[in-house]
Design a protein around this motif. Structure first.
Motif, PDB file in Angstrom:
ATOM      1  N   VAL A  86       0.853  -1.135   0.004  1.00  8.89           N
ATOM      2  CA  VAL A  86       0.013  -0.098  -0.030  1.00  8.89           C
ATOM      3  C   VAL A  86       0.857   1.217   0.021  1.00  8.89           C
ATOM      4  O   VAL A  86       1.881   1.343   0.921  1.00  8.89           O
ATOM      5  CB  VAL A  86      -0.842   0.200   1.147  1.00  8.89           C
ATOM      6  N   LYS A  87       0.475   2.053  -0.946  1.00 10.03           N
ATOM      7  CA  LYS A  87       1.340   3.626  -1.072  1.00 10.03           C
ATOM      8  C   LYS A  87       0.679   4.518  -0.153  1.00 10.03           C
ATOM      9  O   LYS A  87      -0.541   4.989  -0.659  1.00 10.03           O
ATOM     10  CB  LYS A  87       1.691   3.809  -2.326  1.00 10.03           C
ATOM     11  N   VAL A  88       1.125   5.090   0.882  1.00  8.52           N
ATOM     12  CA  VAL A  88       0.444   5.969   1.587  1.00  8.52           C
ATOM     13  C   VAL A  88       1.265   7.394   1.114  1.00  8.52           C
ATOM     14  O   VAL A  88       2.501   7.774   1.673  1.00  8.52           O
ATOM     15  CB  VAL A  88       0.515   6.064   2.986  1.00  8.52           C
ATOM     16  N   SER A  89       0.772   8.291   0.308  1.00  5.58           N
ATOM     17  CA  SER A  89       1.460   9.565  -0.021  1.00  5.58           C
ATOM     18  C   SER A  89       0.961  10.608   0.904  1.00  5.58           C
ATOM     19  O   SER A  89       0.152  11.682   0.426  1.00  5.58           O
ATOM     20  CB  SER A  89       0.885  10.043  -1.397  1.00  5.58           C
ATOM     21  N   SER A  90       1.601  10.536   1.899  1.00  2.00           N
ATOM     22  CA  SER A  90       1.409  11.854   2.975  1.00  2.00           C
ATOM     23  C   SER A  90       2.876  12.522   3.288  1.00  2.00           C
ATOM     24  O   SER A  90       3.677  11.880   3.624  1.00  2.00           O
ATOM     25  CB  SER A  90       0.884  11.257   4.237  1.00  2.00           C
ATOM     26  N   GLU A  91       2.867  13.755   3.058  1.00  2.00           N
ATOM     27  CA  GLU A  91       4.202  14.195   3.499  1.00  2.00           C
ATOM     28  C   GLU A  91       4.555  14.605   4.961  1.00  2.00           C
ATOM     29  O   GLU A  91       5.454  14.665   5.232  1.00  2.00           O
ATOM     30  CB  GLU A  91       4.185  15.684   2.706  1.00  2.00           C
ATOM     31  N   ASP A  92       3.121  14.368   5.715  1.00  2.00           N
ATOM     32  CA  ASP A  92       3.383  14.575   7.153  1.00  2.00           C
ATOM     33  C   ASP A  92       3.573  13.108   7.756  1.00  2.00           C
ATOM     34  O   ASP A  92       3.103  12.159   7.715  1.00  2.00           O
ATOM     35  CB  ASP A  92       1.975  15.145   7.731  1.00  2.00           C
ATOM     36  N   ARG A  93       4.855  13.067   8.415  1.00  2.00           N
ATOM     37  CA  ARG A  93       5.353  11.876   8.950  1.00  2.00           C
ATOM     38  C   ARG A  93       4.370  11.163   9.826  1.00  2.00           C
ATOM     39  O   ARG A  93       4.138  10.059   9.649  1.00  2.00           O
ATOM     40  CB  ARG A  93       6.685  12.132   9.537  1.00  2.00           C
TER      41      ARG A  93
ATOM     42  N   VAL B 195      -3.657  -1.114   9.407  1.00  2.00           N
ATOM     43  CA  VAL B 195      -3.306  -2.654  10.203  1.00  2.00           C
ATOM     44  C   VAL B 195      -4.559  -2.962  11.232  1.00  2.00           C
ATOM     45  O   VAL B 195      -4.860  -4.128  10.941  1.00  2.00           O
ATOM     46  CB  VAL B 195      -2.036  -2.331  10.958  1.00  2.00           C
ATOM     47  N   ARG B 196      -4.926  -1.932  11.892  1.00  2.00           N
ATOM     48  CA  ARG B 196      -6.029  -1.963  12.923  1.00  2.00           C
ATOM     49  C   ARG B 196      -7.352  -2.521  12.236  1.00  2.00           C
ATOM     50  O   ARG B 196      -7.956  -3.458  12.723  1.00  2.00           O
ATOM     51  CB  ARG B 196      -6.074  -0.798  13.729  1.00  2.00           C
ATOM     52  N   GLU B 197      -7.764  -1.842  11.214  1.00  2.00           N
ATOM     53  CA  GLU B 197      -9.093  -2.026  10.584  1.00  2.00           C
ATOM     54  C   GLU B 197      -9.187  -3.374   9.785  1.00  2.00           C
ATOM     55  O   GLU B 197     -10.174  -3.827   9.662  1.00  2.00           O
ATOM     56  CB  GLU B 197      -9.237  -0.774   9.581  1.00  2.00           C
ATOM     57  N   THR B 198      -7.746  -3.696   9.075  1.00  3.46           N
ATOM     58  CA  THR B 198      -7.930  -4.951   8.399  1.00  3.46           C
ATOM     59  C   THR B 198      -7.474  -6.041   9.256  1.00  3.46           C
ATOM     60  O   THR B 198      -7.652  -7.081   8.652  1.00  3.46           O
ATOM     61  CB  THR B 198      -6.979  -4.852   7.050  1.00  3.46           C
ATOM     62  N   LYS B 199      -7.064  -5.964  10.280  1.00  6.73           N
ATOM     63  CA  LYS B 199      -6.427  -7.124  10.914  1.00  6.73           C
ATOM     64  C   LYS B 199      -5.595  -7.801  10.104  1.00  6.73           C
ATOM     65  O   LYS B 199      -5.246  -8.955  10.498  1.00  6.73           O
ATOM     66  CB  LYS B 199      -7.586  -7.903  11.548  1.00  6.73           C
ATOM     67  N   ALA B 200      -4.633  -6.847   9.534  1.00  5.85           N
ATOM     68  CA  ALA B 200      -3.414  -7.454   8.850  1.00  5.85           C
ATOM     69  C   ALA B 200      -2.174  -7.360   9.443  1.00  5.85           C
ATOM     70  O   ALA B 200      -2.155  -6.565  10.467  1.00  5.85           O
ATOM     71  CB  ALA B 200      -3.194  -6.813   7.345  1.00  5.85           C
ATOM     72  N   VAL B 201      -0.975  -7.931   9.315  1.00  4.26           N
ATOM     73  CA  VAL B 201       0.107  -7.916   9.999  1.00  4.26           C
ATOM     74  C   VAL B 201       1.209  -7.125   8.939  1.00  4.26           C
ATOM     75  O   VAL B 201       1.244  -7.364   7.781  1.00  4.26           O
ATOM     76  CB  VAL B 201       0.832  -9.282  10.050  1.00  4.26           C
ATOM     77  N   GLU B 202       1.844  -6.036   9.480  1.00  2.00           N
ATOM     78  CA  GLU B 202       2.649  -5.217   8.920  1.00  2.00           C
ATOM     79  C   GLU B 202       3.992  -5.840   8.779  1.00  2.00           C
ATOM     80  O   GLU B 202       4.397  -6.296   9.613  1.00  2.00           O
ATOM     81  CB  GLU B 202       2.849  -3.852   9.484  1.00  2.00           C
ATOM     82  N   VAL B 203       4.341  -6.420   7.568  1.00  2.00           N
ATOM     83  CA  VAL B 203       5.445  -6.880   7.444  1.00  2.00           C
ATOM     84  C   VAL B 203       6.699  -6.082   7.388  1.00  2.00           C
ATOM     85  O   VAL B 203       7.839  -6.424   8.028  1.00  2.00           O
ATOM     86  CB  VAL B 203       5.682  -7.709   5.969  1.00  2.00           C
ATOM     87  N   GLN B 204       6.444  -4.874   6.632  1.00  2.00           N
ATOM     88  CA  GLN B 204       7.605  -3.863   6.728  1.00  2.00           C
ATOM     89  C   GLN B 204       6.961  -2.593   6.215  1.00  2.00           C
ATOM     90  O   GLN B 204       5.859  -2.307   5.435  1.00  2.00           O
ATOM     91  CB  GLN B 204       8.809  -4.254   5.943  1.00  2.00           C
ATOM     92  N   THR B 205       7.791  -1.322   6.590  1.00  2.00           N
ATOM     93  CA  THR B 205       7.495  -0.158   5.793  1.00  2.00           C
ATOM     94  C   THR B 205       8.677   0.392   5.407  1.00  2.00           C
ATOM     95  O   THR B 205       9.646   0.463   6.241  1.00  2.00           O
ATOM     96  CB  THR B 205       6.706   0.862   7.001  1.00  2.00           C
ATOM     97  N   ILE B 206       8.831   0.934   4.125  1.00  2.00           N
ATOM     98  CA  ILE B 206       9.935   1.624   3.712  1.00  2.00           C
ATOM     99  C   ILE B 206       9.417   2.859   2.985  1.00  2.00           C
ATOM    100  O   ILE B 206       8.657   2.764   1.933  1.00  2.00           O
ATOM    101  CB  ILE B 206      10.722   0.688   2.569  1.00  2.00           C
ATOM    102  N   GLY B 207       9.736   3.896   3.636  1.00  2.00           N
ATOM    103  CA  GLY B 207       9.202   5.220   3.034  1.00  2.00           C
ATOM    104  C   GLY B 207       7.742   5.410   2.985  1.00  2.00           C
ATOM    105  O   GLY B 207       7.143   5.177   3.961  1.00  2.00           O
ATOM    106  N   HIS B 208       7.187   5.381   1.857  1.00  2.00           N
ATOM    107  CA  HIS B 208       5.677   5.495   1.966  1.00  2.00           C
ATOM    108  C   HIS B 208       4.897   4.212   1.439  1.00  2.00           C
ATOM    109  O   HIS B 208       3.585   4.351   1.382  1.00  2.00           O
ATOM    110  CB  HIS B 208       5.423   6.515   0.699  1.00  2.00           C
ATOM    111  N   ILE B 209       5.892   3.206   1.547  1.00  2.00           N
ATOM    112  CA  ILE B 209       5.121   1.990   0.909  1.00  2.00           C
ATOM    113  C   ILE B 209       4.920   0.922   2.290  1.00  2.00           C
ATOM    114  O   ILE B 209       5.981   0.866   3.115  1.00  2.00           O
ATOM    115  CB  ILE B 209       6.142   1.193  -0.071  1.00  2.00           C
TER     116      ILE B 209
END
Length: 100
Positions: free
Chosen positions: A50-57, A68-82
Motif C-alpha cells: 500500500v502506498k501512503v502519499s502523505s508528506e506529514d510523517r 493494520v488495525r482496521e484490516t487485522k493484517a500484519v505489517e511486514v515492513q514499511t519503507i518510506g511511503h510503502i
C-alpha cells in the motif's frame, strides 16, 4: 496469526520485493473506499503493498497504523511511503514457514 517471527517476515519481504503497490492513498487519506480496496486486495493476494502519499510523517504513521488495525493484517515492513501487509486467507495461498 497476529505476530510473525523474524524468519517469517524475511520470507514475506522476499516475496513482496517484486510486488507493485495495489492500493494508493491520495489526498483524501484513509476513506472507507480505500479500506474496502485494501480488504479486497488482502483477500485476493494475502500479501500486498500500500502506498501512503502523505508528506506529514505523523499522519502517515497514523494512517498506516489504522490500516493494520482496521484490516487485522500484519505489517511486514514499511519503507518510506510503502507499507507491506500480510493477512492469511482460509485457502492459504502463501505457504509461510512455520514458527519455531
Amino acid at each position: 496469526m497476529s505476530q510473525l517471527t523474524t524468519k517469517q517476515k524475511q520470507f514475506l519481504k522476499g516475496l513482496a520485493h517484486k510486488l507493485k503497490p495495489v492500493v494508493m492513498l491520495g489526498a483524501n487519506g484513509l476513506t472507507e473506499g480505500v479500506l474496502a480496496e485494501v480488504e479486497l486486495a488482502l483477500d485476493h493476494h494475502e500479501l500486498i503493498k500500500v502506498k501512503v502519499s502523505s508528506e506529514d510523517r505523523e499522519e502517515k504513521k497514523a494512517i498506516m497504523a489504522a490500516i493494520v488495525r482496521e484490516t487485522k493484517a500484519v505489517e511486514v515492513q514499511t519503507i518510506g511511503h510503502i507499507q507491506v501487509l500480510y493477512r492469511a486467507t482460509p485457502e492459504r495461498k502463501i505457504e509461510v514457514p512455520k514458527a519455531r
